[in-house]
Scaffold this motif. Sequence first.
Motif, PDB file in Angstrom:
ATOM      1  N   GLU A 248      49.482 102.568  41.894  1.00  0.00           N
ATOM      2  CA  GLU A 248      49.753 101.718  40.724  1.00  0.00           C
ATOM      3  C   GLU A 248      50.339 100.368  41.119  1.00  0.00           C
ATOM      4  O   GLU A 248      49.977  99.336  40.560  1.00  0.00           O
ATOM      5  CB  GLU A 248      50.669 102.436  39.731  1.00  0.00           C
ATOM      6  CG  GLU A 248      49.980 103.555  38.977  1.00  0.00           C
ATOM      7  CD  GLU A 248      48.709 103.122  38.256  1.00  0.00           C
ATOM      8  OE1 GLU A 248      48.726 102.075  37.565  1.00  0.00           O
ATOM      9  OE2 GLU A 248      47.695 103.829  38.394  1.00  0.00           O
ATOM     10  N   ALA A 249      51.259 100.360  42.086  1.00  0.00           N
ATOM     11  CA  ALA A 249      51.873  99.104  42.525  1.00  0.00           C
ATOM     12  C   ALA A 249      50.827  98.198  43.167  1.00  0.00           C
ATOM     13  O   ALA A 249      50.758  96.999  42.868  1.00  0.00           O
ATOM     14  CB  ALA A 249      53.010  99.377  43.494  1.00  0.00           C
ATOM     15  N   VAL A 250      50.004  98.759  44.038  1.00  0.00           N
ATOM     16  CA  VAL A 250      48.977  97.975  44.720  1.00  0.00           C
ATOM     17  C   VAL A 250      47.895  97.549  43.728  1.00  0.00           C
ATOM     18  O   VAL A 250      47.349  96.449  43.831  1.00  0.00           O
ATOM     19  CB  VAL A 250      48.392  98.750  45.924  1.00  0.00           C
ATOM     20  CG1 VAL A 250      47.226  98.012  46.552  1.00  0.00           C
ATOM     21  CG2 VAL A 250      49.481  99.014  46.952  1.00  0.00           C
ATOM     22  N   PHE A 251      47.620  98.389  42.736  1.00  0.00           N
ATOM     23  CA  PHE A 251      46.653  98.050  41.684  1.00  0.00           C
ATOM     24  C   PHE A 251      47.081  96.767  40.980  1.00  0.00           C
ATOM     25  O   PHE A 251      46.274  95.846  40.792  1.00  0.00           O
ATOM     26  CB  PHE A 251      46.564  99.210  40.681  1.00  0.00           C
ATOM     27  CG  PHE A 251      45.683  98.949  39.497  1.00  0.00           C
ATOM     28  CD1 PHE A 251      44.297  98.994  39.607  1.00  0.00           C
ATOM     29  CD2 PHE A 251      46.228  98.680  38.260  1.00  0.00           C
ATOM     30  CE1 PHE A 251      43.484  98.764  38.508  1.00  0.00           C
ATOM     31  CE2 PHE A 251      45.422  98.452  37.150  1.00  0.00           C
ATOM     32  CZ  PHE A 251      44.052  98.496  37.285  1.00  0.00           C
ATOM     33  N   SER A 252      48.335  96.677  40.621  1.00  0.00           N
ATOM     34  CA  SER A 252      48.869  95.481  39.963  1.00  0.00           C
ATOM     35  C   SER A 252      48.768  94.262  40.882  1.00  0.00           C
ATOM     36  O   SER A 252      48.401  93.170  40.444  1.00  0.00           O
ATOM     37  CB  SER A 252      50.319  95.723  39.567  1.00  0.00           C
ATOM     38  OG  SER A 252      50.898  94.561  39.081  1.00  0.00           O
ATOM     39  N   GLU A 253      49.066  94.446  42.151  1.00  0.00           N
ATOM     40  CA  GLU A 253      48.998  93.342  43.110  1.00  0.00           C
ATOM     41  C   GLU A 253      47.560  92.875  43.341  1.00  0.00           C
ATOM     42  O   GLU A 253      47.301  91.681  43.489  1.00  0.00           O
ATOM     43  CB  GLU A 253      49.661  93.748  44.424  1.00  0.00           C
ATOM     44  CG  GLU A 253      51.149  93.939  44.282  1.00  0.00           C
ATOM     45  CD  GLU A 253      51.806  94.582  45.489  1.00  0.00           C
ATOM     46  OE1 GLU A 253      53.031  94.475  45.591  1.00  0.00           O
ATOM     47  OE2 GLU A 253      51.094  95.199  46.318  1.00  0.00           O
TER      48      GLU A 253
ATOM     49  N   GLN B  67      37.027  95.370  43.921  1.00  0.00           N
ATOM     50  CA  GLN B  67      36.490  96.710  44.144  1.00  0.00           C
ATOM     51  C   GLN B  67      37.581  97.770  44.060  1.00  0.00           C
ATOM     52  O   GLN B  67      37.372  98.855  43.518  1.00  0.00           O
ATOM     53  CB  GLN B  67      35.786  96.794  45.507  1.00  0.00           C
ATOM     54  CG  GLN B  67      34.396  96.242  45.500  1.00  0.00           C
ATOM     55  CD  GLN B  67      33.503  96.950  44.515  1.00  0.00           C
ATOM     56  OE1 GLN B  67      33.365  98.167  44.539  1.00  0.00           O
ATOM     57  NE2 GLN B  67      32.907  96.193  43.624  1.00  0.00           N
ATOM     58  N   PHE B  68      38.757  97.463  44.586  1.00  0.00           N
ATOM     59  CA  PHE B  68      39.885  98.390  44.486  1.00  0.00           C
ATOM     60  C   PHE B  68      40.242  98.615  43.015  1.00  0.00           C
ATOM     61  O   PHE B  68      40.436  99.757  42.582  1.00  0.00           O
ATOM     62  CB  PHE B  68      41.097  97.862  45.266  1.00  0.00           C
ATOM     63  CG  PHE B  68      42.292  98.753  45.176  1.00  0.00           C
ATOM     64  CD1 PHE B  68      42.373  99.911  45.936  1.00  0.00           C
ATOM     65  CD2 PHE B  68      43.340  98.450  44.320  1.00  0.00           C
ATOM     66  CE1 PHE B  68      43.472 100.747  45.846  1.00  0.00           C
ATOM     67  CE2 PHE B  68      44.451  99.269  44.223  1.00  0.00           C
ATOM     68  CZ  PHE B  68      44.519 100.427  44.996  1.00  0.00           C
ATOM     69  N   ILE B  69      40.309  97.529  42.244  1.00  0.00           N
ATOM     70  CA  ILE B  69      40.611  97.634  40.811  1.00  0.00           C
ATOM     71  C   ILE B  69      39.566  98.507  40.121  1.00  0.00           C
ATOM     72  O   ILE B  69      39.903  99.397  39.338  1.00  0.00           O
ATOM     73  CB  ILE B  69      40.664  96.229  40.167  1.00  0.00           C
ATOM     74  CG1 ILE B  69      41.869  95.457  40.682  1.00  0.00           C
ATOM     75  CG2 ILE B  69      40.679  96.321  38.643  1.00  0.00           C
ATOM     76  CD1 ILE B  69      41.841  93.978  40.381  1.00  0.00           C
TER      77      ILE B  69
ATOM     78  N   ILE C 255      38.697 106.053  38.348  1.00  0.00           N
ATOM     79  CA  ILE C 255      39.478 107.287  38.448  1.00  0.00           C
ATOM     80  C   ILE C 255      40.234 107.542  37.145  1.00  0.00           C
ATOM     81  O   ILE C 255      40.329 108.680  36.678  1.00  0.00           O
ATOM     82  CB  ILE C 255      40.457 107.217  39.645  1.00  0.00           C
ATOM     83  CG1 ILE C 255      39.683 107.280  40.947  1.00  0.00           C
ATOM     84  CG2 ILE C 255      41.500 108.329  39.574  1.00  0.00           C
ATOM     85  CD1 ILE C 255      40.516 106.972  42.184  1.00  0.00           C
ATOM     86  N   ASN C 256      40.753 106.471  36.542  1.00  0.00           N
ATOM     87  CA  ASN C 256      41.532 106.591  35.304  1.00  0.00           C
ATOM     88  C   ASN C 256      40.658 106.639  34.054  1.00  0.00           C
ATOM     89  O   ASN C 256      41.178 106.721  32.946  1.00  0.00           O
ATOM     90  CB  ASN C 256      42.528 105.435  35.196  1.00  0.00           C
ATOM     91  CG  ASN C 256      43.593 105.503  36.259  1.00  0.00           C
ATOM     92  OD1 ASN C 256      43.906 106.562  36.780  1.00  0.00           O
ATOM     93  ND2 ASN C 256      44.160 104.364  36.600  1.00  0.00           N
TER      94      ASN C 256
ATOM     95  N   THR D 203      39.680 104.397  27.079  1.00  0.00           N
ATOM     96  CA  THR D 203      40.243 103.054  27.149  1.00  0.00           C
ATOM     97  C   THR D 203      39.215 102.149  27.820  1.00  0.00           C
ATOM     98  O   THR D 203      38.380 102.620  28.597  1.00  0.00           O
ATOM     99  CB  THR D 203      41.556 103.032  27.956  1.00  0.00           C
ATOM    100  OG1 THR D 203      41.297 103.548  29.260  1.00  0.00           O
ATOM    101  CG2 THR D 203      42.622 103.853  27.286  1.00  0.00           C
ATOM    102  N   PHE D 204      39.270 100.861  27.512  1.00  0.00           N
ATOM    103  CA  PHE D 204      38.297  99.974  28.105  1.00  0.00           C
ATOM    104  C   PHE D 204      38.925  98.630  28.432  1.00  0.00           C
ATOM    105  O   PHE D 204      39.946  98.245  27.888  1.00  0.00           O
ATOM    106  CB  PHE D 204      37.067  99.793  27.208  1.00  0.00           C
ATOM    107  CG  PHE D 204      37.351  99.339  25.812  1.00  0.00           C
ATOM    108  CD1 PHE D 204      37.485  97.999  25.512  1.00  0.00           C
ATOM    109  CD2 PHE D 204      37.477 100.262  24.790  1.00  0.00           C
ATOM    110  CE1 PHE D 204      37.731  97.578  24.222  1.00  0.00           C
ATOM    111  CE2 PHE D 204      37.734  99.855  23.496  1.00  0.00           C
ATOM    112  CZ  PHE D 204      37.868  98.510  23.209  1.00  0.00           C
TER     113      PHE D 204
END
Length: 179
Positions: free
Chosen positions: A25-30, A95-97, A103-104, A137-138
Amino acid sequence: MLTSKVAKRYAQGLLEFTTESGQTEAVFSEMKDVVKIMSESADLNKFFLTPYVDANKKTEIANEIFKNFSPVAQNLIRLIIKNGRESQLKNVAQQFINKVEDINGVQRITLTTATQLSNENIEQILRSTNLVNSSATFDLEVNVKPEILGGYILRVGDQQVDASVKAKLDKIKKDFQLN
């Protein structure tokens, strides 16, 4: 837009690492911040694409720009630059996002219209098609492109509905040419 295999591989490696260490989650935000910064700064993109600037200088600048990021994100950025893949930094982050959102269960929706629409009209378009899962969610991106003349183009994942006036006119033109 086609994404390179390089970006997908770096993103997959980052996802596996962050999943194991519990930092997804932290890296997702970054990574969202990386995409935003790279999208907004043409100068930074030019700098990273400049071949005569050495990797050490690019790393130094990246360290300053991303100094508030976690060590995981900073190490990824340094690794990408060290390997000469800085042109792929934004793609890796995107791509990471995408992988985390998959996954979510987040649907990525792109709506292209000829003019700016109200929220009610956007909701009506989304409800009118069976491509959008109403319970999921979208992530909605709305683009305005006057060249489609009217109507809309709705893209959900890899499926697309083209209800634009331009597409209908092109179809009529093609029909006339065939007959």
